[in-house]
Design an enzyme around this catalytic site. Structure first.
Site, PDB file in Angstrom:
ATOM      1  N   LYS A  71       0.809  -1.227   0.000  1.00 55.81           N
ATOM      2  CA  LYS A  71       0.000   0.000   0.000  1.00 55.81           C
ATOM      3  C   LYS A  71       0.842   1.276   0.000  1.00 55.81           C
ATOM      4  O   LYS A  71       0.502   2.240  -0.683  1.00 55.81           O
ATOM      5  CB  LYS A  71      -0.953   0.015   1.194  1.00 55.81           C
ATOM      6  CG  LYS A  71      -2.136  -0.908   1.042  1.00 55.81           C
ATOM      7  CD  LYS A  71      -3.131  -0.682   2.160  1.00 55.81           C
ATOM      8  CE  LYS A  71      -4.291  -1.637   2.084  1.00 55.81           C
ATOM      9  NZ  LYS A  71      -5.356  -1.319   3.045  1.00 55.81           N
ATOM     10  N   GLY A 131      -4.707   1.873  18.566  1.00 61.66           N
ATOM     11  CA  GLY A 131      -3.773   1.335  17.583  1.00 61.66           C
ATOM     12  C   GLY A 131      -3.412   2.405  16.578  1.00 61.66           C
ATOM     13  O   GLY A 131      -4.221   3.311  16.300  1.00 61.66           O
TER      14      GLY A 131
HETATM   15  P1  ATR Z   1      -2.855  -2.212   9.788  1.00 62.53           P
HETATM   16  O1  ATR Z   1      -1.947  -1.649   8.760  1.00 62.53           O
HETATM   17  O2  ATR Z   1      -3.773  -3.277   9.299  1.00 62.53           O
HETATM   18  O3  ATR Z   1      -3.540  -1.177  10.588  1.00 62.53           O
HETATM   19  P2  ATR Z   1      -0.480  -2.686  11.288  1.00 62.53           P
HETATM   20  O4  ATR Z   1       0.142  -1.610  10.510  1.00 62.53           O
HETATM   21  O5  ATR Z   1       0.229  -3.993  11.402  1.00 62.53           O
HETATM   22  O6  ATR Z   1      -1.944  -3.020  10.772  1.00 62.53           O
HETATM   23  O7  ATR Z   1      -0.799  -2.067  12.722  1.00 62.53           O
HETATM   24  C1  ATR Z   1      -1.028  -2.859  13.766  1.00 62.53           C
HETATM   25  C2  ATR Z   1      -1.334  -1.975  14.984  1.00 62.53           C
HETATM   26  O8  ATR Z   1      -1.689  -2.874  16.010  1.00 62.53           O
HETATM   27  C3  ATR Z   1      -0.179  -1.154  15.472  1.00 62.53           C
HETATM   28  O9  ATR Z   1      -0.670  -0.006  16.087  1.00 62.53           O
HETATM   29  C4  ATR Z   1       0.440  -2.083  16.536  1.00 62.53           C
HETATM   30  O10 ATR Z   1       1.108  -1.420  17.564  1.00 62.53           O
HETATM   31  P3  ATR Z   1       2.669  -0.995  17.416  1.00 62.53           P
HETATM   32  O11 ATR Z   1       2.665   0.229  16.548  1.00 62.53           O
HETATM   33  O12 ATR Z   1       3.099  -0.708  18.818  1.00 62.53           O
HETATM   34  O13 ATR Z   1       3.364  -2.171  16.804  1.00 62.53           O
HETATM   35  C5  ATR Z   1      -0.805  -2.686  17.099  1.00 62.53           C
HETATM   36  N1  ATR Z   1      -0.568  -3.990  17.735  1.00 62.53           N
HETATM   37  C6  ATR Z   1      -0.333  -5.159  17.123  1.00 62.53           C
HETATM   38  N2  ATR Z   1      -0.177  -6.144  18.042  1.00 62.53           N
HETATM   39  C7  ATR Z   1      -0.322  -5.546  19.261  1.00 62.53           C
HETATM   40  C8  ATR Z   1      -0.275  -6.013  20.607  1.00 62.53           C
HETATM   41  N3  ATR Z   1      -0.074  -7.307  20.893  1.00 62.53           N
HETATM   42  N4  ATR Z   1      -0.470  -5.117  21.600  1.00 62.53           N
HETATM   43  C9  ATR Z   1      -0.696  -3.810  21.322  1.00 62.53           C
HETATM   44  N5  ATR Z   1      -0.742  -3.309  20.070  1.00 62.53           N
HETATM   45  C10 ATR Z   1      -0.557  -4.159  19.055  1.00 62.53           C
END
Ligand code: ATR
Length: 283
Positions: A71, A131
């Site tokens: 993307k 998030g």
């Molecule tokens: P997308 O693009 O689909 O939104 P992504 O870019 O992988 O997905 O984003 C995932 C989000 O979930 C991020 O905000 C991530 O937090 P970090 O920026 O700290 O990595 C969050 N996330 C994923 N697993 C998590 C977990 N176990 N606990 C807290 N936040 C989580």
């Protein structure tokens, strides 16, 4: 579907791609609106992205959708990019017109249309985004143009939330307040729309749930989860049991597709397709 000499091609490109629901949605729409189009999944590795786009241009595809991990790198392959895609830092829809590749981002509008279908307006509302990944950024950018009163953006990694705030500040200064997800309960009493954007609780880890005391939300609050498989995450189950309105991620997925379909065809879509995961959770 019958393919003949006049059939035009649409595609979704990603890596991996085999779990995509986009062919199901778009081929259903093409059939409903009587278009001689076919929509196919294409597995494209990151290093092959420029060649893949050159191929689509050469073969005069109508357009394409773009999913993980392309993307953001897709921006550099475009001849023109919409303002929203630029601010979102991502292209999820490409329209090919007269050999020109034009990039759009329809995720944010997809979410707005899903909310509107539920009768929810965000104007003047206080929004909590839990998030700060790509989906969260597309929502923050769109919400900033929809007249919301406030966006609280919470993330485990504060820098990512701050980077999104910096982008949104260009659209609407001081709209976004960032904090760590550990502080979530402190913001709930002033939240009208709670939006969970992380993968926590997604198939196959359906027993997982974020730690949040939903009882602190006001009674009129709407709780959204961008996950659509399962159709009701543990978070949405808790919210429903506490009496809140809930919305899963199917509407956003469906309407980002509808928005793309409308960009490609000029047709206004007035039909809804149900979430295939509504009654069961499957790969
Ligand atoms: P997308 O693009 O689909 O939104 P992504 O870019 O992988 O997905 O984003 C995932 C989000 O979930 C991020 O905000 C991530 O937090 P970090 O920026 O700290 O990595 C969050 N996330 C994923 N697993 C998590 C977990 N176990 N606990 C807290 N936040 C989580």
């Amino acid at each position: 579907m019958s393919i003949d000499g006049k059939t035009r091609i649409l595609a979704v490109i990603g890596d991996p791609i085999e779990h995509t629901l986009s062919p199901f949605i778009h081929n259903t729409l093409c059939e409903r609106y009587g278009l001689n189009f076919v929509y196919i999944p294409l597995h494209v590795k990151p290093e092959a992205l420029p060649q893949a786009m050159a191929g689509m241009r050469a073969m005069q595809f109508v357009g394409a959708n773009v999913t993980i991990p392309h993307k953001s790198s897709m921006l550099a392959c475009m001849d023109e990019v919409s303002e929203e895609a630029q601010a979102t830092g991502a292209v999820n829809t490409v329209k090919i017109t007269d050999g020109k590749l034009i990039g759009h981002s329809t995720d944010g509008m997809g979410f707005m249309r899903a909310l509107a279908r539920k009768g929810v307006s965000v104007k003047g509302k206080s929004i909590l985004l839990y998030g700060a990944g790509g989906a969260s950024q597309s929502l923050a950018v769109r919400l900033a143009s929809e007249g919301v009163a406030r966006i609280v953006l919470l993330n485990r990694t504060l820098e990512k939330a701050q980077a999104i705030k910096a982008v949104v500040d260009h659209i609407q200064p001081n709209l976004v307040q960032v904090d760590n997800i550990a502080q979530v309960d402190n913001y709930l009493s002033e939240t009208d729309v709670f939006i969970h954007t992380t993968p926590i609780g997604m198939y196959p880890s359906m027993d997982a749930c974020i730690t949040v005391d939903l009882k602190k939300l006001p009674p009129h609050a709407v709780v959204c989860d961008l996950i659509y498989n399962p159709s009701e995450t543990k978070l949405l189950e808790q919210a429903r049991q506490l009496g809140y309105s809930t919305m899963n991620g199917w509407g956003m997925l469906y309407y980002q597709a509808v928005q793309a379909f409308e960009i490609w065809t000029g047709i206004t879509v007035d039909t809804f397709i149900e979430n295939p995961y509504e009654t069961r959770s499957i790969v």
